[in-house]
Design an enzyme around this catalytic site. Sequence first.
Site, short mmCIF file in Angstrom:
data_model
loop_
_atom_site.label_atom_id
_atom_site.label_comp_id
_atom_site.label_asym_id
_atom_site.label_seq_id
_atom_site.Cartn_x
_atom_site.Cartn_y
_atom_site.Cartn_z
N LYS A 1 0.83 -1.21 0.00
CA LYS A 1 0.00 0.00 0.00
C LYS A 1 0.86 1.26 0.00
O LYS A 1 0.62 2.19 -0.76
CB LYS A 1 -0.93 0.01 1.23
CG LYS A 1 -1.93 -1.11 1.27
CD LYS A 1 -2.91 -0.94 2.43
CE LYS A 1 -2.23 -1.02 3.79
NZ LYS A 1 -1.65 -2.36 4.06
N ARG B 1 -9.29 0.83 8.99
CA ARG B 1 -9.02 -0.60 9.10
C ARG B 1 -10.21 -1.37 9.67
O ARG B 1 -10.18 -2.59 9.71
CB ARG B 1 -7.79 -0.86 9.96
CG ARG B 1 -6.49 -0.46 9.27
CD ARG B 1 -5.29 -0.99 10.01
NE ARG B 1 -4.06 -0.73 9.29
CZ ARG B 1 -2.87 -1.18 9.67
NH1 ARG B 1 -2.77 -1.91 10.77
NH2 ARG B 1 -1.79 -0.91 8.97
N ARG C 1 11.35 -7.75 4.39
CA ARG C 1 11.46 -6.28 4.49
C ARG C 1 12.66 -5.87 5.33
O ARG C 1 12.93 -6.45 6.39
CB ARG C 1 10.18 -5.68 5.08
CG ARG C 1 9.01 -5.77 4.13
CD ARG C 1 7.84 -4.92 4.58
NE ARG C 1 7.24 -5.32 5.83
CZ ARG C 1 6.02 -4.97 6.22
NH1 ARG C 1 5.29 -4.19 5.43
NH2 ARG C 1 5.54 -5.37 7.37
N ARG D 1 12.19 -4.69 10.97
CA ARG D 1 11.18 -4.18 11.89
C ARG D 1 10.88 -5.22 12.96
O ARG D 1 10.83 -6.43 12.68
CB ARG D 1 9.89 -3.85 11.12
CG ARG D 1 9.94 -2.53 10.39
CD ARG D 1 8.77 -2.30 9.47
NE ARG D 1 7.47 -2.73 9.99
CZ ARG D 1 6.31 -2.50 9.39
NH1 ARG D 1 6.30 -1.85 8.24
NH2 ARG D 1 5.18 -2.91 9.90
N ARG E 1 -1.03 -10.71 12.35
CA ARG E 1 -1.53 -9.49 11.72
C ARG E 1 -2.43 -9.83 10.54
O ARG E 1 -3.47 -9.18 10.32
CB ARG E 1 -0.36 -8.61 11.25
CG ARG E 1 0.43 -7.99 12.39
CD ARG E 1 1.69 -7.35 11.88
NE ARG E 1 1.43 -6.22 11.01
CZ ARG E 1 2.29 -5.76 10.12
NH1 ARG E 1 3.46 -6.34 9.97
NH2 ARG E 1 1.98 -4.72 9.37
#
Length: 282
Positions: free
Chosen positions: A62, A139, A173, A217, A228
């Site tokens: 996104k 969300r 990531r 992260r 998640r």
Amino acid sequence: MAAVTRLFRSSASSSSAAAYFTRRSLTTAAATELRSQSCIPRIDPKGRNFQWVFLGCPGVGKGTYASRLSALLGVPHIATGDLVREELSSSGPLSKQLEEIVNQGKLVSDEIIINLLSKRLEMGETKGESGFILDGFPRTVRQAEILTEVTDIDLVVNLKLPENVLLEKCLGRRICSQCGKNFNVATIDVKGENGTRDISMAPLLPPPNCVSKLITRSDDTETIVKERLRIYNEKSQPVEDFYRSQGKLMEFDLPGGIPESWPKLLEALNLDENEDKQSAAA
């Protein structure tokens, strides 16, 4: 508006968000009617008054595509995930509470998100910003209802990838601790099964000066990412139905990485090829 008023009264800064959104809803053009995905109107980037939302599971990209469209259309890209991370690093009053929520892979409460978002919108208004591309908000259906009460959303883009691809992307990531840029070390080559398509994504590797400074992260672990995704499927996918019922949802299955997906997304959005677009894609 009663529910909106009660929520925004929860903090002093939240009232500024209500005022901001009310002003925007009075000055923006009426929301674009999208009765089908084929009737997206031709976009004039000079209009610069877009009010778009980007939806999609964690890791779908996104932020990547919203930021590119932000540069192309000349409107701010507002990512609530970035707002949360900024607050976490600020050692402010919410930082400890947010750290516990994020590390457990849970959704941040409506009150906290709207608090942070209101501050960002107020800051943007003082700088003369017009329109926005929201990434990470709403969300939940409750958040979507609040947003609908106070402003017109023109278009909701729902980016989609299979869950196994999302997991690989999230685990790959990396962030440069010095420059803050995002990279991805995962090489994804998933063969389609049971009618699903093949998906290939090359890694987005850092330049040599960033290699030794890459960090992961804290919430990009397999356990947290799966949690998640579970929470998203449980609580956030109804948001898709909310906007679908209003005729504002555009579903977009990402065909691959950025080189394959970006031009197809622009085509789906009915954006003309021009020099500005090419620079945004660079």
